[in-house]
Design an enzyme around this catalytic site. Structure first.
Site, PDB file in Angstrom:
ATOM      1  N   TYR A 151      82.761  70.543   1.932  1.00  0.00           N
ATOM      2  CA  TYR A 151      82.001  69.804   0.794  1.00  0.00           C
ATOM      3  C   TYR A 151      81.966  71.132   0.025  1.00  0.00           C
ATOM      4  CZ  TYR A 151      78.533  67.393  -0.888  1.00  0.00           C
ATOM      5  OH  TYR A 151      77.892  67.094  -2.188  1.00  0.00           O
ATOM      6  N   ASP A 246      82.635  79.330  -1.146  1.00  0.00           N
ATOM      7  CA  ASP A 246      81.219  78.824  -1.566  1.00  0.00           C
ATOM      8  C   ASP A 246      80.488  79.460  -0.166  1.00  0.00           C
ATOM      9  OD1 ASP A 246      79.502  77.345  -2.110  1.00  0.00           O
ATOM     10  OD2 ASP A 246      80.955  75.212  -1.603  1.00  0.00           O
ATOM     11  N   LYS A 274      70.854  77.332  -1.248  1.00  0.00           N
ATOM     12  CA  LYS A 274      69.558  77.068  -0.157  1.00  0.00           C
ATOM     13  C   LYS A 274      69.128  78.718  -0.140  1.00  0.00           C
ATOM     14  CE  LYS A 274      72.752  73.307   1.355  1.00  0.00           C
ATOM     15  NZ  LYS A 274      73.962  72.943   1.172  1.00  0.00           N
TER      16      LYS A 274
HETATM   17  C1  LIG Z   1      75.587  71.957   0.425  1.00  0.00           C
HETATM   18  C2  LIG Z   1      76.663  72.891   0.006  1.00  0.00           C
HETATM   19  C3  LIG Z   1      76.739  72.706  -1.675  1.00  0.00           C
HETATM   20  C4  LIG Z   1      75.863  71.848  -2.100  1.00  0.00           C
HETATM   21  O1  LIG Z   1      74.935  72.046  -2.736  1.00  0.00           O
HETATM   22  P1  LIG Z   1      73.800  71.196  -3.637  1.00  0.00           P
HETATM   23  O2  LIG Z   1      72.777  71.888  -3.891  1.00  0.00           O
HETATM   24  O3  LIG Z   1      73.234  70.269  -2.098  1.00  0.00           O
HETATM   25  O4  LIG Z   1      74.258  71.052  -5.078  1.00  0.00           O
HETATM   26  C5  LIG Z   1      77.913  73.002  -1.828  1.00  0.00           C
HETATM   27  N1  LIG Z   1      78.118  73.727  -0.895  1.00  0.00           N
HETATM   28  C6  LIG Z   1      78.441  73.871   0.249  1.00  0.00           C
HETATM   29  C7  LIG Z   1      79.215  74.811   0.900  1.00  0.00           C
HETATM   30  C8  LIG Z   1      76.707  73.379   1.029  1.00  0.00           C
HETATM   31  O5  LIG Z   1      76.768  73.546   1.884  1.00  0.00           O
END
Ligand SMILES: *Cc1c(COP(=O)(O)O)cnc(C)c1O
Length: 433
Positions: A151, A246, A274
């Site tokens: 994701y 990511d 995060k």
């Molecule tokens: C949480 C997450 C996102 C999205 O971040 P948001 O702040 O919720 O938009 C993108 N990539 C990864 C790997 C994530 O865990």
């Protein structure tokens, strides 16, 4: 003290949910919070302190979700609250530069060798979306490769997850995402280097970037197999594509700093989120100067944000990284995760339940399966009904787990012996008939 399971009441959460359902789609601001995949009423939260959550009915829970990762120091850490409060008293946003952004960027640059410059955004979605734009601009190519089950936020081009085993053209995962938007998105199975090699041999000159969660966390925790990330690095380099890690979830979670340091593979672009916002909205994309100076106003690649680099979020992030980089702090969260990992395995074995706990650092997933999970197809074969029953047994026993079989659990430096004792007790009862 919490009431025993049978007498636990959820009347206030139920009333809160009923009210929410009238004005919020599905009663929530983000889908997984609604408990759809495990059933039941989501608990409305009144407060969090350290490793604990209290719901509106007065029940307390050991929190193993931690707002889906950011709270690596636990809830309401005094340093973070003090930093936010002091900053807020001087104004919450200016739409003009502050020294806090430079300070947090300097911190990130000092910690991650592949990073020389940082652009802040408010969400991980925004940061990944912008990293894709930058990669396409820098390479003059359109194609992006992602892995099934990873994701990367909900930008249209990244809402494609279809395909297993072999590379397939992406198909939209959501109504409203057009086939054209994902036409340049190619989805490959995680840990399948051979499929990626074939893909690059066939159409490598059209691929701008390969995006990956270096430890997958959004299908449950799935580590990269030995050589997989190295393979991605050499393939992308050979074909002139960029490698984008990511690390929105893995950053400061699978290693004291980042997955790229754990595995010794440096990407071209790193995306963070995060933990770097310390529980407030902040994310970033980052990389070498030569690439990052293509971003406006240094270069032509446009990207902006009213609240980007917000002072409250920057202070929360700085206070979090300050505390987290003290000796032993990250390690204590990882040690707790290791002890929890053993405890899950121990109780499952005693109950004769097939369970595979997959863990890297402070992220773990107990998959209801007797085989290892190495990609999304494996994850989908695990027993989701067993997870849903387990989730509710644990919730009733005062442990707040992710309300989905495909989400990682997170630990914090605030988790200690009392929380471990609660976990032990809950697990001892979880499979009792
Ligand atoms: C949480 C997450 C996102 C999205 O971040 P948001 O702040 O919720 O938009 C993108 N990539 C990864 C790997 C994530 O865990």
């Amino acid at each position: 003290m919490s009431a025993p399971a049978a007498t636990r009441t959820t009347v206030r959460s139920e009333a809160a949910f009923a009210a929410a359902l009238r004005v919020l789609p599905g009663g929530v601001s983000s889908p997984v919070r609604a408990f759809r995949s495990v059933g039941g009423t989501p608990r409305f939260i009144a407060a969090g302190r350290g490793a604990w959550l209290t719901d509106v009915d007065g029940h307390d829970f050991v929190d193993l979700v931690l707002s889906w990762g950011p709270l690596i120091l636990g809830h309401a850490h005094p340093d973070v609250i003090a930093a936010i409060t002091a900053t807020a008293a001087r104004g919450t946003t200016f739409g003009a530069p502050t020294e806090l952004e430079t300070a947090l960027a300097e911190r990130i640059v000092a910690l991650i060798p592949s990073v020389e410059m940082v652009r802040f955004t408010s969400s991980g979605t925004e940061a990944v979306m912008s990293a894709v734009r930058l990669a396409r601009a820098a390479t003059g190519r359109n194609g992006i490769v992602k892995f099934d089950g990873c994701y990367h936020g909900h930008a249209d081009a990244l809402l494609a997850g279809a395909g297993s085993g072999v590379a397939t053209l992406g198909l939209p995962d959501s109504p409203g995402v057009t086939a054209a938007t994902v036409a340049d998105t190619i989805v490959v199975a995680f840990n399948d280097l051979a499929a990626l090699e074939q893909l690059f041999a066939a159409r490598g000159e059209s691929i701008a970037a390969v995006l990956i969660e270096p430890v997958a966390g959004n299908m449950g925790v799935v580590p990269p197999e030995p050589g997989f990330l190295d393979g991605l690095r050499s393939l992308t380099r050979r074909h002139g594509a960029l490698l984008v890690f990511d690390e929105v979830m893995t950053g400061f979670r699978v290693h004291p700093v980042a997955a790229q340091l754990l595995y010794g593979v440096a990407p071209d672009i790193t995306v963070l989120g995060k933990v770097i916002g310390g529980g407030l909205p902040a994310a970033a994309y980052a990389g070498p100067r030569q690439l990052m100076e293509r971003i406006a106003p240094a270069g032509p690649v446009y990207q902006a944000g009213t609240l980007s680099g917000n002072p409250l979020a920057m202070s929360a992030g700085l206070a979090t990284l300050d505390a987290l980089t003290q000796p032993g702090v990250w390690e204590s969260a990882a040690l707790w995760a290791a002890r929890a990992d053993e405890m899950f395995a121990h109780h499952a074995a005693r109950a004769g339940v097939p369970l595979r706990v997959q863990r890297v650092g402070t992220m773990l997933t107990p998959f209801f399966s007797d085989a290892p999970v190495r990609n999304y197809a494996d994850a989908r074969r695990t027993d989701r009904d067993a997870y849903a029953r387990f989730f509710h047994a644990m919730l009733d026993a005062g442990i707040y787990l992710p309300p989905s079989a495909f989400e990682a659990m997170f630990t914090s430096a605030a988790h200690g012996d009392a929380e471990l004792a609660r976990l032990d007790e809950a697990l001892a009862g979880a499979w009792r008939r």
